[in-house]
Design an enzyme around this catalytic site. Structure first.
Site, PDB file in Angstrom:
ATOM      1  N   GLY A  68       0.705  -1.257  -0.011  1.00 58.07           N
ATOM      2  CA  GLY A  68      -0.074   0.025   0.026  1.00 58.07           C
ATOM      3  C   GLY A  68       0.938   1.226   0.175  1.00 58.07           C
ATOM      4  N   GLY A 117       0.007  -4.918   0.763  1.00 54.84           N
ATOM      5  CA  GLY A 117      -1.071  -5.051  -0.218  1.00 54.84           C
ATOM      6  C   GLY A 117      -0.987  -5.713  -1.491  1.00 54.84           C
ATOM      7  N   GLU A 140       5.507  -6.110   7.550  1.00 50.82           N
ATOM      8  CA  GLU A 140       4.832  -4.850   8.125  1.00 50.82           C
ATOM      9  C   GLU A 140       5.531  -4.699   9.629  1.00 50.82           C
ATOM     10  OE1 GLU A 140       1.957  -5.860   5.108  1.00 50.82           O
ATOM     11  OE2 GLU A 140       3.134  -7.095   6.707  1.00 50.82           O
ATOM     12  N   ASP A 148      -1.572  -7.151   7.254  1.00 48.75           N
ATOM     13  CA  ASP A 148      -3.116  -6.948   7.006  1.00 48.75           C
ATOM     14  C   ASP A 148      -3.769  -7.435   5.630  1.00 48.75           C
ATOM     15  OD1 ASP A 148      -1.735  -5.035   5.557  1.00 48.75           O
ATOM     16  OD2 ASP A 148      -3.386  -3.556   5.932  1.00 48.75           O
TER      17      ASP A 148
END
Length: 351
Positions: A68, A117, A140, A148
């Site tokens: 992301g 992402g 992360e 996530d």
């Protein structure tokens, strides 16, 4: 804006609809606009009888997607009120769930770098293809964040404790390990991808795959499963690191050193998230949990500091707070899982 500057390109060729992530200078990092456009295209293609297959690929030579747009999240967490990031994650996680239950074949070409992402828009697809160039990771914890985009769901289902190892360390894996861990389905040499795309436009997916799928190179994790399972079954991150240091293998010691460089808070929250994901079962319920965790991270110290150190200033010297595992309390961890009331993700309601 010219076509080459569009952040996502869409075209239909034969029986296939092609999504190309098109920010190669940013390694195709996903932003909110891209997520919205992909979702709108998937909506249109569901009802288009000419589209029998959806294919995801990335522009440029380096990879599908590095994750992301974490700079935007950093700026929102540091200078804003977090609402922009929460809105982005809401739409992104809905897209991840939609990809997982998409009614037509969704073929993800996971060539090159696929992280964060990028895993979310590929590894939930029904046909996931890796190449000799694939480098897949959920990194992360290195930026003070927690896996996530359904990453804790995918990793919780890996063989033994392999997913716990990957979630905590953020280590990159190649094609063999991706197949073994359940993050991919088929191996195709990168040089054959153009021909595979041509065949997907002309043939049913199984027939196209049959022409190009090859035996994968060997991975490494399967051979390391003994120490991974022995160390990562521990109940706490502290005990995991103790076991890694005591195990006696260089790979285990290297994993321990990696953990010592990660955010202590992110490590403890990640371990809890993966363990809880196993009990939650469905991707939708895990994404609900991840949304709570991500929103909580916006209000903490380590996400802003981790992105600063790794991506903005690039000094690679984050000052985590709390600085040690011992200082991160159970209450600190539990705060990340607190219900959000009317701000919940809302996937459960979708069934």
């Amino acid at each position: 804006m010219s076509g080459t500057e569009e952040p996502v390109l869409f075209r239909t060729t034969g029986r296939a609809a092609l999504i190309t992530l098109n920010r190669p200078r940013a390694l195709n990092a996903l932003n909110h606009e891209m997520v919205r456009r992909i979702d709108a295209a998937l909506t249109a293609w569901v009802h288009d009888p000419r589209v029998e297959t959806v294919v995801l690929t990335g522009a440029g030579e380096r990879g599908l997607c590095a994750g992301g747009d974490i700079r935007a999240v950093h700026d929102d967490a540091r200078d804003g009120d977090g609402t922009a990031s929460a809105a982005f994650w809401r739409d992104e996680y809905h897209l991840n769930a939609r990809i997982a239950r998409y009614p037509k074949p969704y073929v993800a070409l996971m060539d090159g770098i696929v992280m964060g992402g990028g895993v979310g828009v590929s590894a939930h697809g029904s046909v996931r293809i890796v190449t000799e160039r694939s480098r897949i990771a959920m990194p992360e914890t290195g930026i003070g964040f927690v896996p996530d985009v359904g990453g804790t769901h995918l990793l919780a289902r890996g063989p033994g404790e392999s997913g716990t190892h990957l979630a905590l360390t953020g280590d990159q894996i190649g094609p063999g390990d991706a197949l073994w861990c359940g993050l991919a389905d088929h191996y195709v040499p990168s040089g054959e991808l153009p021909a595979l795309l041509d065949d997907l436009a002309a043939l049913p997916v199984p027939d196209a795959l049959a022409r190009h799928v090859r035996p994968s190179p060997r991975g490494e994790l399967a051979e390391q499963r003994e120490w991974i399972d022995a160390c990562y079954t521990a109940g706490t991150v502290e005990e995991i690191t103790r076991r890694l240091l005591a195990y006696g293998s260089p790979e285990a010691k290297e994993a321990a050193q990696t953990l010592f460089s990660r955010s202590p808070t992110a490590l403890k929250v990640t371990l809890a998230a993966v363990r809880r994901a196993r009990r939650l079962g469905s991707l939708e319920r895990v994404l609900e949990q991840e949304y709570r965790v991500s929103c909580a991270a916006l209000g903490g110290h380590d996400l802003v500091e981790g992105v600063r150190a790794q991506i903005i200033d690039k000094d690679r010297n984050p000052r985590w707070s709390p600085a040690t595992l011992a200082e991160v309390t159970e209450a600190d961890v539990e705060r990340f899982f607190a219900p959000l009331g009317d701000r919940e993700l809302g996937l459960d309601a979708l069934g």
